[in-house]
Motif scaffolding. Structure first.
Motif, PDB file in Angstrom:
ATOM      1  N   ASP A 294       0.810  -1.213   0.000  1.00  0.00           N
ATOM      2  CA  ASP A 294       0.000   0.000   0.000  1.00  0.00           C
ATOM      3  C   ASP A 294       0.841   1.260   0.000  1.00  0.00           C
ATOM      4  N   THR A 295       2.085   1.103  -0.314  1.00  0.00           N
ATOM      5  CA  THR A 295       2.927   2.292  -0.235  1.00  0.00           C
ATOM      6  C   THR A 295       3.292   2.770  -1.619  1.00  0.00           C
ATOM      7  N   ARG A 296       3.823   3.975  -1.648  1.00  0.00           N
ATOM      8  CA  ARG A 296       4.230   4.545  -2.926  1.00  0.00           C
ATOM      9  C   ARG A 296       5.616   5.159  -2.754  1.00  0.00           C
ATOM     10  N   PRO A 297       6.278   5.451  -3.863  1.00  0.00           N
ATOM     11  CA  PRO A 297       7.630   5.999  -3.766  1.00  0.00           C
ATOM     12  C   PRO A 297       7.621   7.338  -3.029  1.00  0.00           C
ATOM     13  N   PHE A 298       8.661   7.600  -2.291  1.00  0.00           N
ATOM     14  CA  PHE A 298       8.817   8.855  -1.555  1.00  0.00           C
ATOM     15  C   PHE A 298       7.641   9.126  -0.621  1.00  0.00           C
ATOM     16  N   GLN A 299       7.127   8.063  -0.041  1.00  0.00           N
ATOM     17  CA  GLN A 299       5.968   8.278   0.816  1.00  0.00           C
ATOM     18  C   GLN A 299       6.396   8.781   2.190  1.00  0.00           C
TER      19      GLN A 299
ATOM     20  N   PRO B 130      -0.601  20.131  -2.906  1.00  0.00           N
ATOM     21  CA  PRO B 130       0.154  19.099  -3.618  1.00  0.00           C
ATOM     22  C   PRO B 130       1.659  19.339  -3.522  1.00  0.00           C
ATOM     23  N   GLN B 131       2.391  18.221  -3.459  1.00  0.00           N
ATOM     24  CA  GLN B 131       3.814  18.295  -3.196  1.00  0.00           C
ATOM     25  C   GLN B 131       4.597  18.788  -4.414  1.00  0.00           C
ATOM     26  N   ASN B 132       5.630  19.537  -4.138  1.00  0.00           N
ATOM     27  CA  ASN B 132       6.588  19.975  -5.146  1.00  0.00           C
ATOM     28  C   ASN B 132       7.940  19.472  -4.684  1.00  0.00           C
ATOM     29  N   PRO B 133       8.629  18.646  -5.410  1.00  0.00           N
ATOM     30  CA  PRO B 133       8.525  18.322  -6.834  1.00  0.00           C
ATOM     31  C   PRO B 133       7.810  16.997  -7.152  1.00  0.00           C
ATOM     32  N   LEU B 134       7.261  16.314  -6.162  1.00  0.00           N
ATOM     33  CA  LEU B 134       6.739  14.971  -6.447  1.00  0.00           C
ATOM     34  C   LEU B 134       5.414  14.983  -7.196  1.00  0.00           C
ATOM     35  N   GLY B 135       4.685  16.089  -7.076  1.00  0.00           N
ATOM     36  CA  GLY B 135       3.350  16.110  -7.682  1.00  0.00           C
ATOM     37  C   GLY B 135       2.386  15.236  -6.914  1.00  0.00           C
ATOM     38  N   ASP B 136       2.803  14.834  -5.740  1.00  0.00           N
ATOM     39  CA  ASP B 136       2.016  13.938  -4.898  1.00  0.00           C
ATOM     40  C   ASP B 136       0.997  14.747  -4.097  1.00  0.00           C
ATOM     41  N   ILE B 137      -0.050  14.088  -3.649  1.00  0.00           N
ATOM     42  CA  ILE B 137      -0.954  14.759  -2.726  1.00  0.00           C
ATOM     43  C   ILE B 137      -1.195  13.858  -1.525  1.00  0.00           C
ATOM     44  N   TYR B 138      -1.472  14.486  -0.393  1.00  0.00           N
ATOM     45  CA  TYR B 138      -1.707  13.726   0.833  1.00  0.00           C
ATOM     46  C   TYR B 138      -3.191  13.423   0.961  1.00  0.00           C
ATOM     47  N   SER B 139      -3.506  12.193   1.365  1.00  0.00           N
ATOM     48  CA  SER B 139      -4.907  11.853   1.604  1.00  0.00           C
ATOM     49  C   SER B 139      -5.335  12.502   2.919  1.00  0.00           C
ATOM     50  N   PRO B 140      -6.654  12.685   3.113  1.00  0.00           N
ATOM     51  CA  PRO B 140      -7.113  13.285   4.376  1.00  0.00           C
ATOM     52  C   PRO B 140      -6.593  12.513   5.583  1.00  0.00           C
ATOM     53  N   ALA B 141      -6.547  11.189   5.459  1.00  0.00           N
ATOM     54  CA  ALA B 141      -6.084  10.388   6.599  1.00  0.00           C
ATOM     55  C   ALA B 141      -4.612  10.662   6.890  1.00  0.00           C
TER      56      ALA B 141
ATOM     57  N   VAL C  77      -4.612  20.720  -9.679  1.00  0.00           N
ATOM     58  CA  VAL C  77      -4.807  19.271  -9.712  1.00  0.00           C
ATOM     59  C   VAL C  77      -5.658  19.000 -10.946  1.00  0.00           C
ATOM     60  N   PHE C  78      -5.012  18.492 -11.975  1.00  0.00           N
ATOM     61  CA  PHE C  78      -5.711  18.409 -13.261  1.00  0.00           C
ATOM     62  C   PHE C  78      -6.327  17.042 -13.527  1.00  0.00           C
ATOM     63  N   GLU C  79      -6.055  16.080 -12.645  1.00  0.00           N
ATOM     64  CA  GLU C  79      -6.740  14.787 -12.751  1.00  0.00           C
ATOM     65  C   GLU C  79      -7.867  14.756 -11.729  1.00  0.00           C
ATOM     66  N   GLU C  80      -9.088  14.735 -12.192  1.00  0.00           N
ATOM     67  CA  GLU C  80     -10.218  14.781 -11.264  1.00  0.00           C
ATOM     68  C   GLU C  80     -10.182  13.607 -10.287  1.00  0.00           C
ATOM     69  N   SER C  81      -9.680  12.494 -10.754  1.00  0.00           N
ATOM     70  CA  SER C  81      -9.730  11.285  -9.945  1.00  0.00           C
ATOM     71  C   SER C  81      -8.848  11.362  -8.693  1.00  0.00           C
ATOM     72  N   VAL C  82      -7.994  12.348  -8.664  1.00  0.00           N
ATOM     73  CA  VAL C  82      -7.020  12.406  -7.586  1.00  0.00           C
ATOM     74  C   VAL C  82      -7.654  12.715  -6.230  1.00  0.00           C
ATOM     75  N   GLY C  83      -8.704  13.512  -6.213  1.00  0.00           N
ATOM     76  CA  GLY C  83      -9.415  13.793  -4.969  1.00  0.00           C
ATOM     77  C   GLY C  83      -8.603  14.556  -3.947  1.00  0.00           C
ATOM     78  N   TYR C  84      -8.158  15.714  -4.351  1.00  0.00           N
ATOM     79  CA  TYR C  84      -7.351  16.533  -3.453  1.00  0.00           C
ATOM     80  C   TYR C  84      -8.195  17.122  -2.332  1.00  0.00           C
ATOM     81  N   ARG C  85      -7.622  17.128  -1.120  1.00  0.00           N
ATOM     82  CA  ARG C  85      -8.307  17.756   0.016  1.00  0.00           C
ATOM     83  C   ARG C  85      -7.396  18.771   0.679  1.00  0.00           C
ATOM     84  N   SER C  86      -7.903  19.990   0.774  1.00  0.00           N
ATOM     85  CA  SER C  86      -7.162  21.033   1.487  1.00  0.00           C
ATOM     86  C   SER C  86      -7.218  20.772   2.979  1.00  0.00           C
TER      87      SER C  86
END
Lengths: 604, 521
Positions: free
Chosen positions: B224-229, B257-268, B294-303
């Motif tokens: 369940d992990t991803r790179p640079f998590q 969203p993270q710079n430079p990873l382009g990653d986003i953190y889930s609410p949890a 966040v240009f992919e709708e599926s990503v589900g970004y939460r502030s």
């Protein structure tokens, strides 16, 4: 948190000058007085304790915090002892200073408190350094005792106010300093913002002749800025630019300064750095020239806003070179700066162990309105060179010299600078173009190292590309500046100045009659009895009570009480109303003084 | 009372590598050499790293203070790269063989839309109040608009308050002011690395605050992990490590969203990080400067402002700006949202150094107010263009067999070029970067983001198709070892610029539906 509201509210109560306020009542029981006098070590603990209890409440777990507080309280106690046993002049002669037995730490704390208190008076409504008057000048009546107790009261209140600020565990110590600073003016600014004078909507509101803004030419400026050439947009303006400022703007600033400063040679755009306002330029400059705790010499009275510039971010101190209103052997006019005074101040600073890195000059001077002659300027620069001091020259009012008989000489007009690598000139459009809201300031320095170091602040103190474009267009329009703006601005300044000075003459109020700047520096000593900074502050509050904002001399670190700066660059209508209020307050003050004079002999 | 700086022990912080200024400047290398040479000093480099730039620095200026010397060094190390790029900037007509900038994180895709909007008559109002001294926190009309805007776009459960908003000239200034009012000289913030390197300089210049990197790994350790998590364990270890070195850590910086990873953190995840901070009484500064990119709708970004309950609202400070989301980094508009009135007041009193023109404040209020334009014109178009550009670059990288990270947020792709570094050293990484620059394409190397693994590069894709196309061709030529380049590559040379666009567009159509992670390694 509780600490936030508390001090503000308390101070407001304290500032309202309510005659029924116990601390201002002259019928203060003698008991209170003795208590106040004996306050040095124990009794002052009370208010502090109460406040702390209020603030901390049940946060008893913060033992570390409590320890810090205890230590602080001890320091505050010691400071009170010091303050109460000090002669009335805070700016003691050197000898006496050295007799002071304070430890280094206490002195540093005291200095910070005093710094904060002094500079908090930007709006004059803020904290004011209490000056316990135990000196021989004061008459020894009951009124004086009451006054003393009142002052001590204020002192304790203010120090405990500071202590409350220390309770905030979210901020760093410097954050607390910065915050206390802001708070001292914040409420006042809010009060003013909420009740500003407006020609139609709020004629009863505050008229602000305290903030140095030129409101005489907003019509011209609005028209010029609304022209279509201002609204150009290109992608480069919306993108990151050169940190020193857009090249087109720096080129224009160099051309502009070459022309208006009458520089013998073309100024180099590479020597220009533009930042968001002169405060930013000064702050960045102070940071790269001085390490924390080092100092700049500054002739006083001078514009107090720069204290903040140096203190808040860069922790650079300003060492005042106190000037006298009296004309003496060495000087030809009031408050004249001489090399002797600079030498003396430098010596004193050095004896105190202060490292002085530079000299700060404002030309045309604020608040005096003086313009330095070429010879004087050269002498000051030579003095600085002798001691390897940087010279920062703020020429923010250089185009606001409205009297044709006055010749302003920019430092950039000199054929050869004694020490070009240590001479740094600051200019901005805030005053000369009446657009303080633009946030634009420029540095001109021959020193590439300094220019580079200051440029590092380009992102922290940068200007919007859109704004840079508009500024460039504005500075470029020499035709409009020379034929429309400057002549109109000068004639309006002249008229407003004439109006105010005539009023002052009619009231027989002494003032410095200078032909530059947006202000008149006047002496209201006649209206202070006794002539102290407390009375100056009270008079200031009287003006405020009558919805008129002026700046008391204390704000400018003037060493003589009784001086005020009045901004005259406002529209005729508010100016007229302001002078009416001014007159009312002085008349009232005079009546009270007369009553006081009658009462005093009766008491004896 | 005043903390006098002893240069050896506590002058600035962290390594002012090239990236430490803006990305723009970040890509050059004078500072880097010094930096690489002192790398071995670091203890436990695999867990965390404490920045201390003065190790490689010596000042011999007779005119500057000691901190002035260090500040100038920041400038110098930035200046070199800046000069290289700006002396030879690509221009379609005037300098077609100039340097293409895939290094600076700027959105250049929507200038047409912005320029049109900013030129409408409501933007051009000039009135005296806008020309005079403002409320230092920002004009009330703007702070109210910011509060409404953030309430809406951050989906805050309750309306946000204008009182909690402070307006400054960019997020750099927000970092600077926060560092100053939250930390004493020499104290530190935790920050997961790789991170946007310019923050180093922002917190250092005035604040003299340093950064402690929480090093993340590219390696995936579980299902369940991803790179640079980022994980709480890593935060805990870095904090402990810093404490054991006697470094007082006052806060945690999260970029989401993270710079430079382009990653986003889930609410949890976000909640866990905030709880971690609360446990240790750390402030959390959440930089959400890419929140609308966040240009992919599926990503589900939460502030972070959308969370029902903040663990420690008094120590949570959110920053946002128009620089990225509205492609106007040159406008210098940033904002702080904090419920902590002490912090807001303290930051506000520093605003006299970080103010922005009243006229611009008016424009920003007009812009943020125009919900119709934002929702119906700007955001859909911006996202579509970002997606297309992303698709194109991702396709190019795939064709080259280069693994990369990108989750559909931000303007950049984090590419793994480790296979091009035989020894896997930072020295090689820098040489490869230099080779890109010699071939007239500017990118950012991982070291500039404090990435602990040599070989990662950030490529910015939010540029016009013809520049992007040319830039990617140069990248490919470098990686394929062809060295004649420097001018328009053969593929495009024979075509008119217009055709070039079409060429790129077509190509990106061939590679639809990207945006998912490619496995690293």
């Amino acid at each position: 948190m509780a600490g936030y509201k508390g001090p503000g509210l308390r101070r407001e109560a304290h500032l309202c000058c309510d005659p029924t306020h116990p601390s201002l009542s002259s019928s203060q029981p003698v008991e209170a007085k003795t208590k106040a006098q004996g306050m040095s070590h124990q009794s002052d603990v009370l208010p502090c304790d109460q406040l702390r209890d209020q603030v901390i409440g049940n946060q008893s777990s913060h033992t570390q915090l409590m320890e810090t507080l205890l230590h602080l309280r001890q320091t505050v106690d010691d400071c009170i002892t010091q303050l109460t046993t000090r002669p009335p002049q805070l700016d003691l002669p050197l000898e006496e200073q050295r007799h002071n037995q304070a430890t280094g730490e206490q002195e540093a704390f005291l200095r910070r408190v005093v710094n904060l208190l002094q500079s908090g008076a930007m709006w004059g409504l803020g904290l004011q350094a209490p000056r316990p008057t135990l000196g021989p000048r004061d008459d020894a009546g009951g009124g004086q005792q009451a006054q003393l107790s009142r002052q001590l009261d204020q002192l304790v209140h203010q120090l405990s106010h500071l202590e409350v600020a220390f309770v905030s565990h979210d901020l760093s110590n410097r954050g607390i300093d910065i915050s206390a600073f802001e708070r001292s003016k914040f409420q006042d600014f809010k009060t003013y913002q909420g009740d500003k004078y407006h020609e139609d909507k709020n004629t009863m509101g505050f008229i602000n002749l305290g903030v140095s803004e030129n409101k005489l030419c907003t019509d011209l400026m609005t028209e010029r800025l609304s022209r279509s050439d201002m609204n150009h947009l290109e992608d480069a303006l919306l993108q990151y630019s050169d940190q020193r400022g857009q090249p087109f703007l720096r080129e224009e600033v160099a051309r502009f300064l070459t022309y208006y400063c009458k520089s013998p040679a073309r100024l180099d755009p590479e020597n220009v750095v533009v930042l968001s306002g002169c405060c930013s330029v000064f702050s960045a400059l102070a940071t790269v020239l001085c390490d924390p705790g080092e100092a700049l010499l500054t002739p006083t009275p001078f514009f107090g806003g720069l204290v903040m510039g140096s203190y808040l971010y860069s922790k650079v101190e300003l060492m005042p070179v106190h000037l006298d209103s009296e004309i003496t052997d060495g000087s030809a006019r009031p408050f004249q700066l001489t090399v002797d005074k600079l030498e003396q101040a430098l010596l004193e600073a050095t004896l105190k162990g202060k490292k002085v890195r530079g000299l700060l000059l404002i030309n045309p001077q604020n608040p005096l309105g003086d313009v330095y002659s070429r010879d004087s300027l050269e002498e000051y620069l030579e003095f600085a060179k002798r001691y390897n001091l940087h010279v920062i020259i703020d020429e923010l009012y250089m185009l606001s010299v409205f009297d044709d008989s006055v010749t302003f000489r920019s430092v950039l007009s000199m054929e050869s600078l004694p020490d070009p690598n240590r001479t740094h000139m600051i200019w901005g459009t805030s005053k000369d173009f009446g657009i303080s809201g633009f946030r634009f300031g420029a540095l001109y320095t021959h020193n590439k190292e300094v220019a580079s170091a200051v440029s590092s602040f380009g992102f922290l103190n940068g200007i919007s590309g859109i704004t840079q474009y508009k500024l460039c267009r504005l500075l470029q329009d020499r035709e409009w500046i020379d034929k429309v703006y400057l002549p109109t601005n000068h004639s309006r300044l002249k008229a407003a100045h004439r109006y105010i000075t005539n009023k002052l003459k009619a009231l027989k109020i002494p003032f410095l009659n200078r032909g530059s700047g947006l202000y008149v520096w006047m002496n209201l000593k006649e209206y202070l009895q006794p002539c102290t900074f407390e009375e100056e502050l009270l008079l200031h509050h009287r003006f405020l009570g009558n919805k008129l904002i002026l700046s008391p001399g204390k704000t400018y670190m003037c060493k003589e009480p009784g001086w005020f700066r009045l901004i005259f660059s406002d529209k005729p209508l508010p100016l007229k109303l302001a002078m009416h209020r001014f007159y009312e307050v002085l008349a009232e003050q005079k009546r009270d003084l007369r009553v006081k004079q009658l009462e005093d002999p009766q008491k004896e | 009372m005043f903390a006098l700086p002893e240069k050896e022990s506590r002058a600035p912080s962290t390594c002012p590598g090239p990236a430490s200024t803006q990305d723009l400047d970040s890509n050059c290398g004078d500072g880097l050499e010094r930096e690489c040479s002192r790398k071995p000093d670091q203890k436990l480099p695999e867990l965390y790293g404490v920045g201390d730039p003065t190790a490689g620095f010596s000042s011999n200026s007779s005119h500057l203070s000691s901190r002035g010397g260090i500040i100038k060094w920041f400038w110098d190390s930035a200046e070199a790269g800046y000069r290289t790029y700006h002396m030879d900037e690509y221009d379609e007509d005037k300098n077609p063989s100039g340097i293409i900038n895939l290094g600076t994180s700027e959105n250049k895709l929507c200038f047409d839309l912005l320029s049109k909007r900013l030129s409408q008559s409501d933007m051009l109002r000039v009135e005296p109040a806008l020309l005079q001294y403002p409320d230092w926190r920002g004009h009330l009309f703007l702070r109210e608009e910011v509060a409404r805007f953030l309430s809406f776009y951050c989906k805050s459960p309750a309306p946000l308050q204008a009182e909690n908003v402070v307006v400054l000239n960019g997020c750099a200034s927000v970092f600077s002011a926060l560092a100053t009012v939250l930390c004493e000289v020499g104290e530190a913030f935790l920050i997961p690395a790789p991170y946007y390197g310019a923050i180093t300089q922002h917190v250092c210049l005035y604040g003299n605050v340093r950064l402690v990197s929480v090093y993340l790994d590219s390696e995936v350790t579980g299902p369940d992990t991803r790179p640079f998590q980022l994980t709480v364990e890593k935060l805990e270890m870095a904090l402990q490590g810093a404490n054991s070195q006697g470094i007082k850590v006052k806060g945690l910086i999260l970029i989401n969203p993270q710079n430079p990873l382009g990653d986003i953190y889930s609410p949890a995840e976000l909640q866990n990080f905030l709880e971690f901070a609360k446990r240790h009484e750390l402030h959390v500064m959440v930089d959400e400067v890419y929140m609308l990119s966040v240009f992919e709708e599926s990503v589900g970004y939460r502030s972070v402002l959308s969370l029902e309950r903040l663990p420690d609202p008094q120590r949570t400070h959110v920053m946002w700006a128009t620089s990225k989301d509205f492609g106007m980094s040159g406008l210098r508009f940033g904002t702080l949202y904090t419920e902590n009135r002490d912090v807001a007041t303290a930051v506000a009193s520093l605003c006299r150094y970080h103010g922005l023109s009243g006229l611009v404040q008016h424009q920003m209020a007009q812009l943020l107010r125009d919900r119709d334009w934002i929702n119906q014109v700007y955001l859909p178009e911006n996202h579509a263009r970002l997606k297309a550009a992303h698709t194109y670059v991702a396709g190019e990288l795939r064709a080259l067999g280069i693994p990369f990270l990108s989750r559909g947020a931000g303007f950049f792709i984090w590419a793994d070029l480790r296979k091009y570094l035989p020894e896997g050293s930072f020295e090689e990484e820098r040489r490869l970067w230099r080779r890109f620059l010699d071939h007239k394409v500017l990118v950012s190397f991982g070291k500039a983001f404090e990435c602990k693994e040599p070989g990662w590069f950030r490529l910015v894709f939010s540029d016009k198709a013809h520049r992007l196309c040319l830039g990617m061709q140069r990248v490919r030529q470098v990686l394929e070892g062809k060295s004649q380049v420097a001018e328009d590559p053969p593929a495009c040379q024979t075509q008119e610029p217009r055709d070039r666009h079409r060429n790129c567009a077509l190509r990106s159509q061939d590679n639809p539906s990207l945006g998912e992670d490619l496995p690293v390694k």
